[in-house]
Design a protein around this motif. Sequence first.
Motif, short mmCIF file in Angstrom:
data_model
loop_
_atom_site.label_atom_id
_atom_site.label_comp_id
_atom_site.label_asym_id
_atom_site.label_seq_id
_atom_site.Cartn_x
_atom_site.Cartn_y
_atom_site.Cartn_z
N VAL A 105 0.31 -1.25 0.13
CA VAL A 105 -0.02 -0.12 0.49
C VAL A 105 1.13 0.95 -0.20
O VAL A 105 1.51 1.77 0.80
N ALA A 106 1.07 2.17 -1.08
CA ALA A 106 1.51 3.04 -1.22
C ALA A 106 0.80 4.53 -0.90
O ALA A 106 0.21 5.01 -1.20
N ALA A 107 1.01 4.95 0.94
CA ALA A 107 -0.07 5.68 1.10
C ALA A 107 1.05 7.00 1.11
O ALA A 107 2.07 7.03 0.80
N PRO A 108 0.10 8.12 0.87
CA PRO A 108 0.67 9.83 1.44
C PRO A 108 1.88 9.47 2.14
O PRO A 108 1.68 9.87 2.98
N HIS A 109 3.11 10.10 2.00
CA HIS A 109 4.05 10.47 1.93
C HIS A 109 3.82 11.04 3.94
O HIS A 109 4.16 10.64 4.73
N TRP A 110 2.66 12.21 4.56
CA TRP A 110 1.87 12.44 5.54
C TRP A 110 2.23 11.40 6.21
O TRP A 110 1.90 12.20 7.51
N ILE A 111 1.51 10.47 5.69
CA ILE A 111 0.60 9.08 6.48
C ILE A 111 1.55 8.38 7.21
O ILE A 111 1.39 7.89 7.34
N GLU A 112 2.36 8.37 6.43
CA GLU A 112 3.11 7.62 6.34
C GLU A 112 4.45 7.66 7.51
O GLU A 112 4.50 7.07 8.30
N LEU A 113 4.72 8.98 7.19
CA LEU A 113 5.34 9.98 8.56
C LEU A 113 4.67 9.80 9.46
O LEU A 113 5.22 10.09 10.38
N GLY A 114 3.66 10.02 9.85
CA GLY A 114 2.61 10.02 10.86
C GLY A 114 2.33 8.85 11.51
O GLY A 114 2.74 7.96 12.80
N LEU A 115 2.82 7.67 10.52
CA LEU A 115 3.27 6.34 11.41
C LEU A 115 3.74 6.23 12.23
O LEU A 115 3.90 5.14 13.34
N LYS A 116 4.69 6.72 11.40
CA LYS A 116 6.28 6.01 12.24
C LYS A 116 6.70 7.25 12.78
O LYS A 116 7.32 6.49 14.39
N ALA A 117 5.90 8.20 13.17
CA ALA A 117 6.31 9.11 13.85
C ALA A 117 4.77 9.38 15.53
O ALA A 117 5.08 9.59 16.62
N GLY A 118 4.17 7.83 15.14
CA GLY A 118 3.03 8.29 15.37
C GLY A 118 3.12 7.54 17.54
O GLY A 118 2.35 7.59 17.90
N ARG A 119 4.25 6.80 17.36
CA ARG A 119 4.68 6.21 18.46
C ARG A 119 4.28 6.50 20.25
O ARG A 119 4.59 6.97 20.97
N PHE A 120 5.17 8.72 19.39
CA PHE A 120 5.56 9.18 20.14
C PHE A 120 4.16 9.89 20.48
O PHE A 120 4.61 11.24 21.41
N ALA A 121 3.98 10.45 19.24
CA ALA A 121 2.65 11.42 19.13
C ALA A 121 1.62 10.91 19.00
O ALA A 121 0.66 11.26 17.72
N LYS A 122 0.65 9.45 19.35
CA LYS A 122 -0.34 9.65 18.69
C LYS A 122 -1.68 9.84 18.90
O LYS A 122 -2.67 9.52 18.34
N GLY A 123 -1.83 10.64 20.27
CA GLY A 123 -3.38 11.76 20.13
C GLY A 123 -3.19 12.70 19.40
O GLY A 123 -4.18 12.62 18.59
N VAL A 124 -2.04 12.95 18.73
CA VAL A 124 -1.91 14.18 17.63
C VAL A 124 -2.40 13.91 16.55
O VAL A 124 -3.35 14.34 15.80
N PHE A 125 -0.99 12.94 16.22
CA PHE A 125 -1.79 11.86 14.92
C PHE A 125 -2.89 11.45 14.24
O PHE A 125 -3.93 11.51 13.51
#
Length: 616
Positions: A105-125
């Motif tokens: 699944v080729a998701a948009p870049h902002w979603i990929e970045l959010g999934l990678k950084a989501g561990r530290f900012a799950k609530g914001v993402f």
Amino acid sequence: MPTPQPHADTDPPTHAASREAPFRPSLEEIESLARQIGHDLLHEGRRHRTGFFSSRFWSEQMMGWAMRDSAFRTQLLRFVDVFPMLRTSAQVYEYLGEYLGSPGVAAPHWIELGLKAGRFAKGVFAAGVAAQIAALAGHFIAGADAPSALPRLHDLWLDGSAFTVALLGEMCLSDEEAQTYQRRYLDLVTTLPDEVCRWPAQPAAERDHLGPVPRASVSVKPSALVPRADAIDFEGAIRSLHEAMRPLLDAAAQRQVLVHFDMEQHALKDLTIELFQRCCEAIDFPAGLALQAYLRSGLEDARRIVAWTQRTGRQVTVRLVKGAYWDYEVIHAERMGWPVPVWTDKRQTDACFERMTEVLLAAAPRRPGEGGVKLAIGSHNVRSIAHALALANRSGLPDQAIEIQMLYGMADQLKSAVLDRGWRLRQYVPLGELLPGMAYLVRRLLENTSNQSWLRAGFFEEAPEDTLLAPPVPPAPFPQADEGQARRHELSPAIEAAVLQRAGPRFCRCPTAVAVRGGPLGQQRPESARACQRRRRGPRGGPGRGRLGRLARPQAGRTRRHAPPRGRRDAQTARRAVGHGHPRGGQDLARGRCRGLRSHRLLRVLRATRRGPVRT
């Protein structure tokens, strides 16, 4: 130029057809004018672009990504489908990663970045994703109820567009739910007129070629008002629906609210048309009905309504649409082994739409008080709209004789072009919560991103005008609408495999599964394979009672609606059962004394052996 003759294969001689013949213009004139109108609409629509800082801009970008990648589109729709049940940010993050972060699944870049950084900012993402989904739903659903939707309805009116509001939700399942829908519909009918009467005048939106049209309009799904409305009990369902509709229609007649009867699944089509006609004959209210062009019976349905208006002198509005349940109709019919009720090629649907337009426009009233059909074109297809306008022009009708209807939140560029030209536009505005409206939202997302979407080709991919405005040409001669043969579709093998796999190995060995594999979904199997199946089921001779039991046992407890298609072996079984020394059993079967579906299934088989084929 010579006047084109009626289509010999689809146009039986009727008084409705004879009425349209005297003023039918030539096809060349209509085609030339339709291309000119379509060219102007496309040119003006493509000039209207969404601004970068608009919230709709980012939703359109999401739709663009979904169009480019089918895997991302599938996973996005799955996530949207489960989103209303996610309560916490952790659940949103988990399901988003499960669907959009899977391999391939080729998701948009902002979603990929959010999934990678989501561990530290799950609530914001998660909050950002939830806000984006809510905004996406807000583009198609105007509000939860009438008070919350009034500001958007007012904005539409100020822009020059009329509206019809509808409540979201599929069939109701209980009396309490039906009463809730009835109260909500009644609230719309009684509340909207008091609000819209204070709005400024919009002559283009509230007048047609005969005079004023109601400002307030409500679209009603009849199945939402009675939980057990079923075409099997036709008269009983009509009585229940008529009783439930009467308070709404009495209020609409008193306040001059246009009530549209929405068309739903094919199983409810005849029920809805009959209910509409009886309600119109009993109550004098501004009435409208939706007709679907993707049905093989579409042309016959249009002629039926035209003949009824001429016979009763009633003046009604018909919203002509393509239809929104194509996938369900095809899959359900193929699974049950029934004839597919819809056209399986988009060009056939478009061609049927244009033929229905001709029939309905020919019945347009020319004077106030004259019985007939006021046509509303419900489509985002510029070709379909341009053809209807060209046909009306060459038939001596003004542009205001046709109303153009579109869905709220879709084809904004095309709506702007229609309003710029001064044509009458009405938007179908759904109201409801996100959870009951999820089926509607998913259908809209599918319609926007489909490979066959006209909006996608016309305004996202900007396909050539010659392709977009070309007349629909069916791949074969237009078939009859009442063909009785089951039609094998490309989905058949997948549906058959899914049914047998889901049922398990024990079901696959039972006579019902054998009938499925050897019936309409498997007619191309070799005769030797079917012979082996018959040998495994037992000898041809022997007592009829045992064979009847083996035939009926797998169907015990199933409802009449889910009876599988009959086959030739069932007829042979019924003949032997009656002819092998069991007169009492045969009499009980003929008189319908057996219990449950067993009686229904075998009675139909027996009648088939005596009187020939029985239509399903």
